[in-house]
Design a protein around this motif. Sequence first.
Motif, short mmCIF file in Angstrom:
data_model
loop_
_atom_site.label_atom_id
_atom_site.label_comp_id
_atom_site.label_asym_id
_atom_site.label_seq_id
_atom_site.Cartn_x
_atom_site.Cartn_y
_atom_site.Cartn_z
N GLU A 22 67.82 59.67 65.12
CA GLU A 22 68.59 59.09 66.23
C GLU A 22 68.56 57.57 66.17
O GLU A 22 69.58 56.91 66.42
CB GLU A 22 68.03 59.59 67.56
N GLU A 23 67.42 57.00 65.82
CA GLU A 23 67.32 55.54 65.70
C GLU A 23 68.16 55.03 64.53
O GLU A 23 68.82 54.00 64.63
CB GLU A 23 65.86 55.13 65.52
N LEU A 24 68.12 55.76 63.43
CA LEU A 24 68.91 55.35 62.26
C LEU A 24 70.41 55.40 62.56
O LEU A 24 71.17 54.53 62.11
CB LEU A 24 68.59 56.25 61.06
N LYS A 25 70.84 56.39 63.33
CA LYS A 25 72.25 56.46 63.71
C LYS A 25 72.66 55.26 64.54
O LYS A 25 73.73 54.67 64.32
CB LYS A 25 72.52 57.76 64.49
N LYS A 26 71.81 54.87 65.48
CA LYS A 26 72.13 53.71 66.32
C LYS A 26 72.25 52.45 65.49
O LYS A 26 73.17 51.65 65.67
CB LYS A 26 71.04 53.53 67.39
N GLY A 30 75.82 50.08 64.25
CA GLY A 30 75.97 48.65 64.49
C GLY A 30 76.16 47.85 63.20
O GLY A 30 76.34 46.63 63.25
N MET A 31 76.10 48.52 62.06
CA MET A 31 76.33 47.88 60.76
C MET A 31 77.48 48.59 60.07
O MET A 31 77.35 49.16 58.99
CB MET A 31 75.05 47.94 59.91
N SER A 32 78.64 48.55 60.72
CA SER A 32 79.79 49.33 60.27
C SER A 32 80.38 48.84 58.94
O SER A 32 81.14 49.56 58.30
CB SER A 32 80.88 49.30 61.34
N ALA A 91 65.88 50.20 51.09
CA ALA A 91 64.85 49.99 52.11
C ALA A 91 63.85 51.13 52.07
O ALA A 91 64.21 52.30 51.85
CB ALA A 91 65.50 49.91 53.49
N LEU A 92 62.59 50.80 52.31
CA LEU A 92 61.51 51.78 52.46
C LEU A 92 61.06 51.76 53.91
O LEU A 92 60.92 50.69 54.50
CB LEU A 92 60.32 51.42 51.57
N MET A 93 60.79 52.92 54.47
CA MET A 93 60.25 52.97 55.82
C MET A 93 59.52 54.28 56.05
O MET A 93 59.78 55.28 55.38
CB MET A 93 61.35 52.79 56.87
N ASP A 94 58.57 54.26 56.99
CA ASP A 94 57.85 55.47 57.36
C ASP A 94 58.69 56.30 58.33
O ASP A 94 59.59 55.79 59.00
CB ASP A 94 56.51 55.12 58.01
N ALA A 95 58.34 57.59 58.43
CA ALA A 95 59.11 58.50 59.28
C ALA A 95 58.67 58.46 60.73
O ALA A 95 59.34 59.03 61.60
CB ALA A 95 58.98 59.93 58.74
N ASP A 96 57.55 57.80 61.03
CA ASP A 96 56.96 57.88 62.37
C ASP A 96 57.43 56.79 63.32
O ASP A 96 56.89 56.64 64.41
CB ASP A 96 55.44 57.85 62.26
N LEU A 97 58.41 55.96 62.90
CA LEU A 97 58.97 54.87 63.69
C LEU A 97 57.98 53.74 63.95
O LEU A 97 58.18 52.93 64.85
CB LEU A 97 59.53 55.38 65.03
N GLN A 98 56.89 53.68 63.17
CA GLN A 98 56.05 52.49 63.22
C GLN A 98 56.74 51.33 62.49
O GLN A 98 56.34 50.18 62.65
CB GLN A 98 54.68 52.78 62.59
N ASP A 99 57.73 51.67 61.68
CA ASP A 99 58.59 50.67 61.05
C ASP A 99 59.92 50.67 61.82
O ASP A 99 60.71 51.60 61.68
CB ASP A 99 58.86 51.02 59.58
N PRO A 100 60.18 49.66 62.65
CA PRO A 100 61.36 49.68 63.52
C PRO A 100 62.67 49.53 62.75
O PRO A 100 62.92 48.48 62.14
CB PRO A 100 61.13 48.49 64.46
N PRO A 101 63.53 50.55 62.74
CA PRO A 101 64.82 50.45 62.04
C PRO A 101 65.70 49.33 62.59
O PRO A 101 66.61 48.88 61.90
CB PRO A 101 65.45 51.83 62.30
N SER A 102 65.45 48.89 63.82
CA SER A 102 66.26 47.83 64.42
C SER A 102 66.20 46.53 63.63
O SER A 102 67.07 45.66 63.78
CB SER A 102 65.80 47.58 65.86
N LEU A 103 65.19 46.37 62.76
CA LEU A 103 65.07 45.15 61.95
C LEU A 103 65.99 45.16 60.73
O LEU A 103 66.15 44.14 60.07
CB LEU A 103 63.62 44.97 61.48
N LEU A 104 66.60 46.31 60.44
CA LEU A 104 67.38 46.43 59.21
C LEU A 104 68.54 45.44 59.15
O LEU A 104 68.82 44.86 58.10
CB LEU A 104 67.92 47.86 59.06
N LYS A 105 69.22 45.24 60.27
CA LYS A 105 70.36 44.32 60.26
C LYS A 105 69.91 42.89 59.95
O LYS A 105 70.54 42.19 59.14
CB LYS A 105 71.09 44.35 61.60
#
Length: 308
Positions: A22-26, A30-32, A91-105
């Motif tokens: 759900e976080e990855l979708k959001k 925003g990065m269309s 990008a590498l990230m953990d599945a537990d959301l300790q790595d915030p996907p919001s930083l990707l942009k």
Amino acid sequence: MDKISLIIPCYNEEQALPFLYEELKKVTEGMSGQEFEFIFVNDGSKDKTLSVIKGLKDVDDRVRYVSFSRNFGKEAGIYAGLEASTGDYVALMDADLQDPPSLLKEMYDTLKTEDYDCVATRRLDRKGEPAIRSFFAKQFYQLINKISDTEIVDGARDFRLMSRQMVNAIIDLSEYNRFSKGIFGWVGFNTKWISYENIERVAGATKWSFLSLFFYSIEGIIAFSTRPLYIASAFGILFCVIAFLMICVIIMKTLIWGDPVDGYPSTICIIFFIGGIQLFCLGILGQYLSKTYLETKRRPIYIVKEKA
């Protein structure tokens, strides 16, 4: 249009994956202007992780997965994801959301507008972790940066966005005994660090016990420093010198005062102490020898049971 591959190693993460998706979708909405692929690496999970991943794939064509025949460890999962990735950026990230996907942009924008090959993340603190684990983690980073030529940043996470050139350089390092934090530093390339406060797991429990982290730290030291071998040699020289001086003292004492050599308890203590030092040095040699032995076997880093 740039393509971004997101690699998520998973081990018993069935509870966390729906929240992550759900976080990855959001974030991706925003990065269309970019194309995405989500590569989930199932590291021999014993729960329903693979079923959850397949369910996500049924509803989202961007989802791909690699499933191992057994648990090979997170390092193998990272390497498998890198090999499977096809993006211009990875990008590498953990599945537990300790790595915030919001930083990707922010990470992507940095790579596009500034002269960097990698944007990596580090934690400002270790809030929520046991105090003893935080203490030893800090000691590990201080120690390895003193004895290794490869810089490993304190609090560094695996969460990072890399250019394809850097990813290819990492894939070329196909060593069996892997310590990714050291490999990221060893390959070089310009890296920008982003700091953020520690975030608790969204669901599930950590798979890293204090003991497993301890052995993982030894892997890192052995992989990126030969100083422990010098330490073993230094101990040998030091105790040879001490033994020679003690022999001289005993001979002089006997010739001058004629005292017999006594002190059974102290002798036993010295024997045990020196014996412990010898075993310690043999252990250091054994660690390097065992890693060499495993490398010469040339076994695969992982075995794929199924992928899509």
